[in-house]
Design a protein around this motif. Sequence first.
Motif, short mmCIF file in Angstrom:
data_model
loop_
_atom_site.label_atom_id
_atom_site.label_comp_id
_atom_site.label_asym_id
_atom_site.label_seq_id
_atom_site.Cartn_x
_atom_site.Cartn_y
_atom_site.Cartn_z
N VAL A 114 6.85 27.31 1.61
CA VAL A 114 7.70 26.87 2.59
C VAL A 114 7.17 25.70 3.48
O VAL A 114 7.70 24.66 3.01
CB VAL A 114 8.05 28.04 3.56
CG1 VAL A 114 8.88 27.35 4.86
CG2 VAL A 114 9.23 28.96 3.08
N GLY A 117 7.04 22.77 0.45
CA GLY A 117 8.49 22.46 0.17
C GLY A 117 8.98 21.61 1.34
O GLY A 117 9.55 20.44 1.12
N SER A 118 8.72 22.03 2.69
CA SER A 118 9.13 21.23 3.67
C SER A 118 8.56 20.04 3.54
O SER A 118 9.51 18.78 3.88
CB SER A 118 8.98 21.70 5.04
OG SER A 118 9.19 23.25 5.15
N LEU A 120 7.51 18.26 1.13
CA LEU A 120 8.03 17.57 -0.09
C LEU A 120 9.43 17.11 0.36
O LEU A 120 9.58 15.82 0.17
CB LEU A 120 8.43 18.33 -1.26
CG LEU A 120 9.24 17.65 -2.39
CD1 LEU A 120 8.49 16.57 -3.03
CD2 LEU A 120 9.39 18.82 -3.63
N ALA A 121 10.22 17.76 1.19
CA ALA A 121 11.79 17.34 1.32
C ALA A 121 11.59 16.14 2.45
O ALA A 121 12.34 15.41 2.45
CB ALA A 121 12.42 18.78 2.12
N GLY A 124 9.88 13.12 0.68
CA GLY A 124 10.35 12.53 -0.69
C GLY A 124 9.41 12.62 -1.61
O GLY A 124 9.34 11.87 -2.45
#
Lengths: 303, 319, 254
Positions: A114, A117-118, A120-121, A124
């Motif tokens: 998590v 992934g956060s 990365l989101a 970008g």
Amino acid sequence: MTLDLVIQQLVNGLIVGSFYALIALGYSMVFGVIKLLNFAHGDIYMSGAFVGLIVFSFVGVWVGNGWLGVVCALLVSMLAVGLLGVVIERFAYRPMRNAPRLSILITALGASMVLNGSALALTGGRHFAFNTDLGFAGLDVSAVHITYTQIVLVAASILLMAGMQAFVSRTMYGKAMRAVSIDMGASRLMGIDVDRVIALTFFMGSALAAGGGVMAGAYYGSVHFFMGFIMGLKAFTAAVIGGIGSVPGAMLGGLLLGLLEAYGSSLPFVGSEWRDVFVFGALILFLVFKPTGLLGRSVVERV
Amino acid sequence: MSDGASTLSAAPQPPLVRRSFLLWALAALACALALPHFANAYVTEVATTALLYVVLCLGLNIVVGYAGLLDLGYAAFFAVGAYTTGILTSEFGFNFWLTIPVAMAAACLAGIIIGAPTLRLRSDYLAIVTLGFGEIVRIIARNLDITGGASGLVGIERPEILGFKLMQVQHFYYAFLALALLAVFVCLSVERSRMGRAWFYVRYDEDAAAGIGINRVSAKLQAYMMGAVIASVAGCLYAAKMTAISPESFTFNQSLLILLGVVLGGMGRIPGVVLGAILVALLPEVLRGAGTYRPLVTAVALLAIMLFRPNGLWPDKRG
Amino acid sequence: MALLEVRDLRLSFGGLKVLQDISFSVEKGAINSLIGPNGAGKTSLFNCLTGFYKPKGGSIRLGGRPITGLPPHRITALGLARTFQNIRLFKEMSVLENAMSGQHCRSRHGIVSAILHLPSQRREEDRIRAAGMRWLDFVGIAEHAHRLAGGLSYGDQRRLELARALASTPEIILLDEPAAGLNEREKLDLVHLIRRIRDETGVTVLLIEHDMGLVMQVSEKIVVFDYGQKIADGTPEAVRADPKVIEAYLGTED
């Protein structure tokens, strides 16, 4: 190997090693208290680097990109990411404390994903520059130039770790931490607020990782969402080499791993693309021949 | 409580599939067999991927769901199979079918090298070591000449059965369906055998299992190796289907997706794992527009399952 | 020759001496007990005998064969089975599957023959199931065979642990506080069951127990421990009369 190369790799090894040691320390502390491998630890280090970069770019406007900015970034990031560690413990790990081991491990993995992934989101997947002007002034030993920055980084890591060791061995909270790590049930019966001790452990472990993240970011000049993955693995390796659960072990393991990697990758037949293979090879050898690590105690499991 | 009179009569072995479940299983099988006749190439392609994940998840389920070991580098064994087929067919001219036993042997060997030292230790250590192993295999594949480096291998031979060459997506759909059915049969058979029970004993209580005469290291190693073998066979067929493979198909993310499939449906139970595998295969299709948010969605799904439905979406009624 | 023979067994954790030069033996076909106050080292001794702890020194022989330092599963295979103080069943599995676990070391078919459904593998499975049922019946819980082990009453869980251990067809069975948590009625049943184990199957019994009444009633010989040392060894009458025992154990516990 020439003497210059030996000295150069000693410097490189000590710097990388002190980052490993800072991260390994958090791994070891959390493992000691709740016997959980905190998979998210590498990502906490990455979060620390990002928070540090954000703070640095804000305060840089007023105080410049020098030492003062880096110190501000370091302190704010350690505090904020320490709290992040507490939040993760509260919402992901605490509900699972009595669950089967496998479920706890998968939850820890989920927490790690998590965070990753956060990042990365939000970013970008871009690399962000961490531009400091700490300069290149320094000492010349033989033909090797050692900057003051390098010396300060190693000294700061050692100071942080020494502070941690003093905290664990001297204070009431440190004593409570050791008690919980030996027997959680009995500690609760003796009136220790176990939840609070665990939260504190997460705070301190995460703050150290964040400190390592800010220093690594400032030193290498770049921050990236995936930087925590390999770092987490290396720090675990360092913790195993030193003896997981042991504070001095984590420091020793980190420094040894840094040196091993620096000298190993300068061997002609190894080369830097095989560096990670070399490290995991060392990890597996240690697990086979000395699973308790250099300074760890063997633990008799109760039946 | 009766001491003398024996009530030993009723203890037949249970059937492989419960009768109440058999009808549903046959209906699902009929749909699966008919699918390529109704669906277009895109749907068949996605369904083929789903079947690949069914095989991989069933294999990982032996390690995670049966024996309770966390393997975070499972894609490495998938890579071992794919690269064995790739190298042997494209470089040495092997027949595809002959590469399968070689791949199985290679996976066994890799399983022993990683498993034997770590399975004696706490299960957490295995998780990290397998994670490192997964990375090592990828790094090796990227840096050796024989594996084609970062660009990988191309021109892998397609398999023939009795003179019929598998070419189209439908052919591979049926090949993967056959493999998935074989995997289900193998799992069902082993699950209720002596070794299958031993895995569950070890998973639920290692000490009690040791105390009752089970060699826990050997049992875990066998589970680990069996999982490795299944992944390698899936890798062989995958290489033949793709005809080109590269290290990027075997990353940590691949291992995580397979693990998610196992956890999502319900660890340790075949219908749940099959469901989880299909969901995982559909996930990238559903999230096609999500871009960089995709890993976050996967992560939140995994965490949410563990916190709120730890037994998965389709748990075992027995608990 | 004694079935189980312990000589000068020593065990320590760090600096703490848990067992000091323990020697005793158990004859084949006997029912013996180990007693002693809490923390005397009884369970540690059990863990040494069953291979869970590695002793610092001394030897353990089972039927004349040295078993010191062997891993637990080997010791079980050689004929020494145990139960646990805090019941350790496979709670998520059926009662029958629990009982079948004891047969693991008495059977041999592996993964490949299970996949191939070999006739000999099917026969072995039948034999394992039948053995599981037989021992469930022996301890009197055969009617619960298909329930989950975790759903059994406390007393029945204790019985299941016994059935599981007996299913490994041991020479000797070690029971770690089998009466803990049982009511008077259940304790009587337990005494009866322990006697049946020895009389009907010939299995030797060694138990650790706190309940003095039960120990005196069932055992032929008693070994008394205090602070990791053996302080007495003999028949119930002799032990009861021993002043050291009275002081260490009976004196402090009503």
